[in-house]
Scaffold this active site. Structure first.
Site, PDB file in Angstrom:
ATOM      1  N   ASP A 147     -28.266   6.010 -11.167  1.00  0.00           N
ATOM      2  CA  ASP A 147     -28.075   7.157 -10.303  1.00  0.00           C
ATOM      3  C   ASP A 147     -26.720   7.785 -10.645  1.00  0.00           C
ATOM      4  OD1 ASP A 147     -28.459   8.866  -7.976  1.00  0.00           O
ATOM      5  OD2 ASP A 147     -26.988   7.605  -6.968  1.00  0.00           O
ATOM      6  N   ASP A 165     -24.703  10.478  -8.193  1.00  0.00           N
ATOM      7  CA  ASP A 165     -23.850  10.689  -7.022  1.00  0.00           C
ATOM      8  C   ASP A 165     -23.740   9.413  -6.197  1.00  0.00           C
ATOM      9  OD1 ASP A 165     -23.340  13.548  -7.368  1.00  0.00           O
ATOM     10  OD2 ASP A 165     -25.486  13.785  -6.980  1.00  0.00           O
TER      11      ASP A 165
END
Length: 283
Positions: free
Chosen positions: A19, A21
């Site tokens: 991922d 953020d």
């Protein structure tokens, strides 16, 4: 799948997905932009409450959030440079992946042009160009208001689990005859929940929603505080593979293995659930 259907001479090709953020960067790029240059933090938090209550989908509230930006695309990145914090161990981890030919990919619910520009800013364009980004797009970057182009028709706008499984299928087709892919996923939050179930080895940032989800559902994972922790664990996996003679068991079928099959095939690398108490986990 029975042991007779497994090939003990297969070796693993480690492929890493992360991922963006809250994982590679400690803050959320979208939040930084809209809080400072769009609808503001208070309104964004109201949108998030609507998502948490189930009254609106993640895609719906994201449409509102992004459309509140009426600035040219490049105008927000001076704020990003001042506000964002890159995980302290990320660059070393990424260099390690490059040295060992472990493909490193980003799977995100964010906007690809924003993520790419952010990586260029913090890593430099040359290093950033080695990272594949699978994310939503932005209609005519530079146009206002901002309008996302979603990867698919899911409520999230990007079905990360589907992306992981498509990547697994692609990796299987590209592996050498004596290889099979081992999929590693690294994440932190709500948008990672579906992808978390599809990984063979899962890392969840300590104290955040993904770890809480793993504890609630009995999903095997390894907690991490920085990518230095992830690097250390991947090194263990890689070194153990190199010590083994004749490879390790893996699936020869094209279907995604179940959790039970994964446990049977790679028992050494499924960490026991963290002993962190639920009460210590932050929202």
């Amino acid at each position: 799948m029975s042991p007779s259907q497994q090939n003990p001479d297969k070796k693993r090709k480690i492929i890493i997905f992360s991922d963006f953020d809250g994982t590679i960067f400690l803050q959320d790029t979208g939040h930084v932009l809209v809080d400072n240059l769009g609808c503001g933090a208070a309104y964004r938090e109201k949108l998030e409450e609507q998502f948490k209550s189930g009254s609106r989908t993640f895609r719906d509230i994201s449409e509102d959030m992004w459309s509140s930006l009426t600035i040219p695309f490049g105008d927000g990145f001076d704020i990003m440079e001042k506000t964002l914090s890159l995980d302290a161990g990320f660059r070393e981890f990424h260099a390690y992946c490059q040295r060992n030919n472990f493909p490193f990919n980003i799977i995100s619910a964010g906007l690809k042009p924003v993520l790419q520009r952010t990586l260029d800013l913090f890593l430099g364009a040359e290093e950033a160009s080695t990272i594949e980004i699978v994310a939503n797009d932005l209609k005519a970057p530079g146009g206002v208001p901002w309008k996302p182009i979603w990867r698919d028709g899911s409520d999230a706008g990007h079905d990360k689990a589907l992306s992981v499984n498509l990547a697994r299928e692609k990796a299987q087709s590209e592996c050498e005859p004596d290889e099979m892919p081992l999929i590693v996923f690294i994440g932190d939050g709500v948008s990672d929940l579906a992808a978390a179930r599809e990984a063979d080895v899962l890392f969840a940032r300590r104290g955040l929603r993904l770890e809480e989800y793993c504890l609630e559902h009995g999903i095997k994972y390894t907690p991490f505080d920085s990518f230095s922790d992830v690097k250390r664990e991947i090194e263990k996996i890689s070194e153990e593979d190199q010590r083994k003679t004749g490879g390790v068991p893996t699936l020869i079928a094209t279907a995604t293995p179940s959790n039970e099959e994964k446990m049977a095939l790679w028992p050494d690398y499924f960490s026991e659930p963290s002993q962190v108490q639920t009460s210590t986990i932050k929202e």
